[in-house]
Design a protein around this motif. Structure first.
Motif, short mmCIF file in Angstrom:
data_model
loop_
_atom_site.label_atom_id
_atom_site.label_comp_id
_atom_site.label_asym_id
_atom_site.label_seq_id
_atom_site.Cartn_x
_atom_site.Cartn_y
_atom_site.Cartn_z
N LEU A 80 -6.90 -1.76 9.46
CA LEU A 80 -8.17 -2.10 10.08
C LEU A 80 -8.97 -0.82 10.24
O LEU A 80 -8.42 0.28 10.21
CB LEU A 80 -7.97 -2.81 11.42
N ALA A 81 -10.28 -0.98 10.36
CA ALA A 81 -11.16 0.18 10.52
C ALA A 81 -12.33 -0.22 11.41
O ALA A 81 -12.73 -1.38 11.45
CB ALA A 81 -11.66 0.66 9.17
N VAL A 82 -12.86 0.75 12.13
CA VAL A 82 -14.03 0.56 12.97
C VAL A 82 -15.02 1.69 12.67
O VAL A 82 -14.63 2.82 12.39
CB VAL A 82 -13.67 0.52 14.47
N PRO A 83 -16.32 1.37 12.71
CA PRO A 83 -17.34 2.37 12.35
C PRO A 83 -17.67 3.32 13.49
O PRO A 83 -17.52 2.99 14.67
CB PRO A 83 -18.55 1.51 12.01
N ILE A 84 -18.13 4.49 13.10
CA ILE A 84 -18.71 5.47 14.02
C ILE A 84 -20.15 5.65 13.57
O ILE A 84 -20.41 5.88 12.38
CB ILE A 84 -17.96 6.82 13.96
N CYS A 85 -21.09 5.50 14.52
CA CYS A 85 -22.51 5.56 14.20
C CYS A 85 -23.16 6.78 14.83
O CYS A 85 -22.74 7.25 15.88
CB CYS A 85 -23.21 4.30 14.69
N ASP A 86 -24.24 7.26 14.19
CA ASP A 86 -25.00 8.36 14.76
C ASP A 86 -26.17 7.83 15.57
O ASP A 86 -26.30 6.62 15.78
CB ASP A 86 -25.45 9.34 13.67
N ALA A 87 -27.04 8.71 16.01
CA ALA A 87 -28.17 8.34 16.86
C ALA A 87 -29.16 7.40 16.17
O ALA A 87 -29.89 6.68 16.83
CB ALA A 87 -28.89 9.59 17.35
N THR A 88 -29.17 7.38 14.85
CA THR A 88 -30.09 6.50 14.12
C THR A 88 -29.48 5.12 13.90
O THR A 88 -30.14 4.23 13.37
CB THR A 88 -30.47 7.09 12.75
N GLY A 89 -28.21 4.96 14.24
CA GLY A 89 -27.52 3.70 14.01
C GLY A 89 -26.80 3.64 12.68
O GLY A 89 -26.15 2.65 12.36
N ALA A 90 -26.90 4.70 11.90
CA ALA A 90 -26.23 4.75 10.60
C ALA A 90 -24.73 4.96 10.79
O ALA A 90 -24.31 5.73 11.66
CB ALA A 90 -26.79 5.88 9.74
N VAL A 91 -23.94 4.27 9.98
CA VAL A 91 -22.50 4.49 10.00
C VAL A 91 -22.23 5.81 9.28
O VAL A 91 -22.59 5.97 8.12
CB VAL A 91 -21.75 3.33 9.33
N VAL A 92 -21.62 6.76 10.00
CA VAL A 92 -21.40 8.08 9.44
C VAL A 92 -19.92 8.40 9.24
O VAL A 92 -19.58 9.39 8.59
CB VAL A 92 -22.06 9.19 10.31
N ALA A 93 -19.06 7.56 9.81
CA ALA A 93 -17.62 7.79 9.68
C ALA A 93 -16.91 6.51 10.11
O ALA A 93 -17.55 5.54 10.51
CB ALA A 93 -17.17 8.96 10.55
N ALA A 94 -15.59 6.53 10.05
CA ALA A 94 -14.80 5.39 10.51
C ALA A 94 -13.45 5.90 10.98
O ALA A 94 -12.98 6.95 10.55
CB ALA A 94 -14.61 4.38 9.38
N LEU A 95 -12.86 5.15 11.89
CA LEU A 95 -11.47 5.37 12.30
C LEU A 95 -10.67 4.21 11.74
O LEU A 95 -11.13 3.06 11.77
CB LEU A 95 -11.35 5.39 13.82
N SER A 96 -9.49 4.49 11.23
CA SER A 96 -8.69 3.40 10.66
C SER A 96 -7.22 3.56 11.02
O SER A 96 -6.76 4.65 11.35
CB SER A 96 -8.84 3.36 9.14
N GLN B 205 -4.81 -7.06 16.53
CA GLN B 205 -5.76 -7.51 17.54
C GLN B 205 -5.71 -6.59 18.76
O GLN B 205 -6.75 -6.27 19.34
CB GLN B 205 -5.46 -8.95 17.93
N GLU B 206 -4.53 -6.16 19.15
CA GLU B 206 -4.40 -5.19 20.24
C GLU B 206 -5.02 -3.85 19.86
O GLU B 206 -5.74 -3.23 20.64
CB GLU B 206 -2.94 -4.99 20.60
N ALA B 207 -4.74 -3.41 18.65
CA ALA B 207 -5.17 -2.09 18.19
C ALA B 207 -6.68 -1.99 18.01
O ALA B 207 -7.26 -0.92 18.24
CB ALA B 207 -4.47 -1.73 16.89
N VAL B 208 -7.33 -3.08 17.60
CA VAL B 208 -8.77 -3.00 17.34
C VAL B 208 -9.53 -2.66 18.62
O VAL B 208 -10.53 -1.93 18.57
CB VAL B 208 -9.32 -4.28 16.66
#
Length: 70
Positions: free
Chosen positions: A10-26, A40-43
């Motif tokens: 699974l992965a979740v996005p990291i966004c900058d001040a403009t709302g753009a996805v600039v990275a992810a944690l997985s 489900q617990e980890a997300v």
């Protein structure tokens, strides 16, 4: 799309001040241990970490589902 048999991730996005996805944690792991229930617990935990990084970058937390996509 990449797929590896018997591995869940699974992965979740990291966004900058403009709302753009600039990275992810997985996270990923063997399907027999990283089950849908554990995903489900980890997300929630991973999402909270991503939200903290997003906040430090001036962004707003990303709206996400707590249901892992299959």
């Amino acid at each position: 799309n990449e797929a590896i048999d018997n591995v869940n991730s699974l992965a979740v996005p990291i966004c900058d001040a403009t709302g753009a996805v600039v990275a992810a944690l997985s996270l990923s792991g063997p399907a027999q241990r990283f089950t849908a229930e554990r995903m489900q617990e980890a997300v929630g935990i991973l999402g909270a970490a991503a939200d903290r990084v997003t906040h430090r970058l001036g962004g707003r937390p990303y709206a996400r589902s707590t249901e892992p996509a299959v």
